[in-house]
Design an enzyme around this catalytic site. Structure first.
Site, PDB file in Angstrom:
ATOM      1  N   TYR A 129      -2.033  -0.640  10.640  1.00  0.00           N
ATOM      2  CA  TYR A 129      -2.051  -0.968   9.207  1.00  0.00           C
ATOM      3  C   TYR A 129      -0.788  -0.448   8.517  1.00  0.00           C
ATOM      4  O   TYR A 129      -0.124  -1.182   7.767  1.00  0.00           O
ATOM      5  CB  TYR A 129      -3.300  -0.358   8.570  1.00  0.00           C
TER       6      TYR A 129
ATOM      7  N   SER B   5       0.850  -1.185   0.000  1.00  0.00           N
ATOM      8  CA  SER B   5       0.000   0.000   0.000  1.00  0.00           C
ATOM      9  C   SER B   5       0.885   1.233   0.000  1.00  0.00           C
ATOM     10  O   SER B   5       2.061   1.172   0.380  1.00  0.00           O
ATOM     11  CB  SER B   5      -0.903   0.003   1.240  1.00  0.00           C
TER      12      SER B   5
END
Length: 404
Positions: free
Chosen positions: A241, A228
């Site tokens: 995350y 990501s």
């Protein structure tokens, strides 16, 4: 040191000393001699200078060769940018996609199936697996699905053995599965933090260890990591995350370098770092500015393209690579200000912090049961956004997480 000896009793050692001229004798037969330590002869200065010159020349030659290689790689890349990167065919590959029961994993499976790739999907959602298999097979592709919790290495290794027996050796591994909690750090229960790391990065170790040996043996393979943009910058409400995705980016880079050092250059790795993706069940309600959230079909096409071109790093959209370079150039006030404005709220409709309180799942007593029942009742009372929920969103009361 002084020895008193008679002339008639001079030992062989003393005779040697006298012969070497290191002793003196007076008229009374007293021999005076001094014991001197013999120092090793110093190395010629010329040898030291030769070693220094050789080391300097070796370092210079190494740097010069490095610069020449860099120029070659830059020219090669410019050529590819101008005339296009060579693309490999994937119709003889056997691909494993984790998290293939929905979202981006399903879209990747559909595209690979149409290209003639044998597709294997792993997921914890049995219904989602069946739907993906049906979609791929209806399009004329080959697809098999298995229920596997990739956060448990025992399940990963066992399922890997089954695949080798039933299908064959995996030649393309796409580590796609991911979870996100979307809560402030102090509101995030410990089990969700552990879950984020177990799924988002630790599982990469288990899947890679399960399939990399055969890739090395067959001198062929590709490992893609769906990371990501949050693996390069920090975002509020995504502490766990972001940390797990930073680790995933580091995993890909270190693995690539290690494979090159070991001479396994035919095994490629690709790291995919997209901005927030729509309709995957993770960031559907994210509040992002300036950069639009991504269409999942566009992302899936870009992932397939990056794998076919053996790209090392694919940032989606590509212009964000320039913004990433600013991170290491400008003061933190500039970087932090940009990030706060770019993503004001990563999870505006996240679960309330009171709902995310840790639950002692391992306890079977009445108190724990009452706690879980109260949690379920509170979840039922949560007011969801007005828009209809995506079919791909999975919310588990015991976890409070969103699953990709």
């Amino acid at each position: 040191m002084v020895k008193n000896i008679n002339n008639n009793n001079i030992t062989a050692e003393d005779e040697q000393i006298l012969a070497n001229g290191h002793a003196q004798t007076n008229g009374n037969g007293v021999v005076h001699h001094h014991e001197e330590a013999v120092a090793p002869a110093p190395a010629p200065a010329a040898d030291g200078w030769r070693q220094v010159l050789w080391n300097s020349w070796d370092a210079f030659a190494d740097v010069a060769w490095f610069i020449i290689c860099c120029i070659g790689y830059i020219l090669q890349d410019l050529y590819y940018i101008a005339f296009g990167y060579p693309e490999k065919e994937l119709n003889t590959d056997i691909a494993l996609i984790t998290g293939g029961g929905n979202g981006l994993g399903r879209l990747l499976a559909e595209r690979l199936g149409k290209m003639g790739t044998k597709v294997i999907i792993w997921d914890i959602n049995k219904k989602g697996i069946a739907e993906t298999v049906e979609i791929v097979e209806e399009a004329g592709g080959y697809c098999k699905g298995y229920v596997v919790d990739i956060s448990k290495k025992e399940e990963v290794y066992k399922a890997a053995d089954i695949i080798r027996e039933e299908v064959g050796d995996i030649t393309m591994l796409i580590n796609n599965a991911g979870v996100v909690s979307g809560l402030h750090l102090l509101d995030t229960p410990d089990h969700l933090i552990e879950r984020s790391f177990n799924v988002n990065v630790m599982a990469h170790f288990w899947t890679t260890k399960a399939f990399l040996p055969k890739m090395i043996e067959n001198d062929r393979g590709h490992i893609a990591t769906i990371a990501s943009l949050a693996g390069h910058v920090g975002i509020s409400k995504l502490v766990d995350y972001c940390a797990s995705k930073f680790a995933a980016v580091g995993f890909d880079e270190a693995l690539r370098l290690e494979l090159e050092v070991l001479g396994h250059t035919n095994i490629r790795t690709t790291c995919i770092c997209p901005f927030f993706i729509q309709a995957t069940g993770m960031f559907d309600d994210v509040n992002a500015r300036w950069v639009p959230t991504l269409n999942p079909n566009d992302v899936a096409d870009r992932v397939i393209s990056a794998i076919r071109k053996n790209e090392k790093l694919a940032v989606i959209p590509g212009f964000l690579k320039i913004l990433l370079s600013f991170k290491w150039t400008f003061p933190w006030g500039c970087v932090g200000g940009l990030l706060k404005r770019l993503v004001p709220d990563a999870s505006p409709h996240g679960l309330p912090s009171s709902i995310a309180a840790p639950v002692p799942l391992s306890s079977n007593n009445a108190k724990s049961a009452a706690h879980i029942a109260a949690l379920d009742a509170e979840l039922s009372s949560v007011t969801l956004p007005a828009k209809p929920p995506s079919m791909l969103i999975q919310r588990t009361p015991s976890l409070g997480e969103r699953v990709l």
